[in-house]
Motif scaffolding. Structure first.
Motif, PDB file in Angstrom:
ATOM      1  N   LYS A   6       0.840  -1.196   0.000  1.00  0.00           N
ATOM      2  CA  LYS A   6       0.000   0.000   0.000  1.00  0.00           C
ATOM      3  C   LYS A   6       0.873   1.244   0.000  1.00  0.00           C
ATOM      4  O   LYS A   6       1.917   1.269   0.647  1.00  0.00           O
ATOM      5  N   PHE A   7       0.411   2.243  -0.742  1.00  0.00           N
ATOM      6  CA  PHE A   7       1.131   3.504  -0.860  1.00  0.00           C
ATOM      7  C   PHE A   7       0.213   4.625  -0.395  1.00  0.00           C
ATOM      8  O   PHE A   7      -0.957   4.664  -0.784  1.00  0.00           O
ATOM      9  N   PHE A   8       0.735   5.542   0.412  1.00  0.00           N
ATOM     10  CA  PHE A   8      -0.074   6.610   0.982  1.00  0.00           C
ATOM     11  C   PHE A   8       0.479   7.984   0.640  1.00  0.00           C
ATOM     12  O   PHE A   8       1.684   8.161   0.458  1.00  0.00           O
ATOM     13  N   ALA A   9      -0.420   8.965   0.597  1.00  0.00           N
ATOM     14  CA  ALA A   9      -0.106  10.391   0.440  1.00  0.00           C
ATOM     15  C   ALA A   9       0.762  10.636  -0.792  1.00  0.00           C
ATOM     16  O   ALA A   9       0.431  10.188  -1.880  1.00  0.00           O
ATOM     17  N   SER A  10       1.865  11.349  -0.632  1.00  0.00           N
ATOM     18  CA  SER A  10       2.692  11.726  -1.786  1.00  0.00           C
ATOM     19  C   SER A  10       3.319  10.513  -2.468  1.00  0.00           C
ATOM     20  O   SER A  10       3.595  10.558  -3.671  1.00  0.00           O
ATOM     21  N   VAL A  11       3.534   9.432  -1.747  1.00  0.00           N
ATOM     22  CA  VAL A  11       4.070   8.216  -2.367  1.00  0.00           C
ATOM     23  C   VAL A  11       3.028   7.668  -3.343  1.00  0.00           C
ATOM     24  O   VAL A  11       3.347   7.313  -4.489  1.00  0.00           O
ATOM     25  N   ARG A  12       1.783   7.620  -2.926  1.00  0.00           N
ATOM     26  CA  ARG A  12       0.690   7.155  -3.786  1.00  0.00           C
ATOM     27  C   ARG A  12       0.592   8.019  -5.040  1.00  0.00           C
ATOM     28  O   ARG A  12       0.463   7.517  -6.157  1.00  0.00           O
ATOM     29  N   GLU A  13       0.667   9.330  -4.857  1.00  0.00           N
ATOM     30  CA  GLU A  13       0.574  10.250  -5.993  1.00  0.00           C
ATOM     31  C   GLU A  13       1.740  10.043  -6.967  1.00  0.00           C
ATOM     32  O   GLU A  13       1.562  10.054  -8.181  1.00  0.00           O
ATOM     33  N   ALA A  14       2.932   9.840  -6.439  1.00  0.00           N
ATOM     34  CA  ALA A  14       4.114   9.699  -7.287  1.00  0.00           C
ATOM     35  C   ALA A  14       4.102   8.408  -8.108  1.00  0.00           C
ATOM     36  O   ALA A  14       4.491   8.405  -9.273  1.00  0.00           O
ATOM     37  N   VAL A  15       3.652   7.314  -7.500  1.00  0.00           N
ATOM     38  CA  VAL A  15       3.682   6.029  -8.209  1.00  0.00           C
ATOM     39  C   VAL A  15       2.386   5.744  -8.961  1.00  0.00           C
ATOM     40  O   VAL A  15       2.307   4.806  -9.746  1.00  0.00           O
ATOM     41  N   GLY A  16       1.356   6.550  -8.713  1.00  0.00           N
ATOM     42  CA  GLY A  16       0.105   6.399  -9.444  1.00  0.00           C
ATOM     43  C   GLY A  16      -0.735   5.211  -9.043  1.00  0.00           C
ATOM     44  O   GLY A  16      -1.541   4.716  -9.827  1.00  0.00           O
TER      45      GLY A  16
END
Length: 84
Positions: A6-16
């Motif tokens: 799981k990816f959260f916040a800016s990490v989620r945004e960066a990896v799409g």
């Protein structure tokens, strides 16, 4: 070994992506090795996961890079400060 990442916040945004399930190579046995495996995907991945301040959790418990990853684990990556 299969894990959910799981990816959260800016990490989620960066990896799409907010999450993914993947089968890990046998060489990936720790959270840090998983992080390096994902970062090797390329620029956006490397930048998102390369920060030394990146926080990690395994099965909803904060952990370090040397924490083992078991089959069926849930691993999360997120920046040091997230807002609600």
């Amino acid at each position: 070994m299969a894990v959910t990442v799981k990816f959260f916040a800016s990490v989620r945004e960066a990896v799409g992506a907010s999450s993914e399930t993947l089968v890990l190579p046998t060489s990936v046995t720790t959270v840090g090795e998983l992080r390096a495996h994902l970062a090797a995907r390329g620029d956006a991945w490397g930048q998102a996961l390369g920060s030394p301040a990146l926080r990690m959790a395994c099965d909803q418990i904060m952990c370090g890079a040397d924490s083992p990853v078991a089959d069926g684990a849930e691993v999360a990556f997120f920046p040091p400060v997230t807002g609600g």
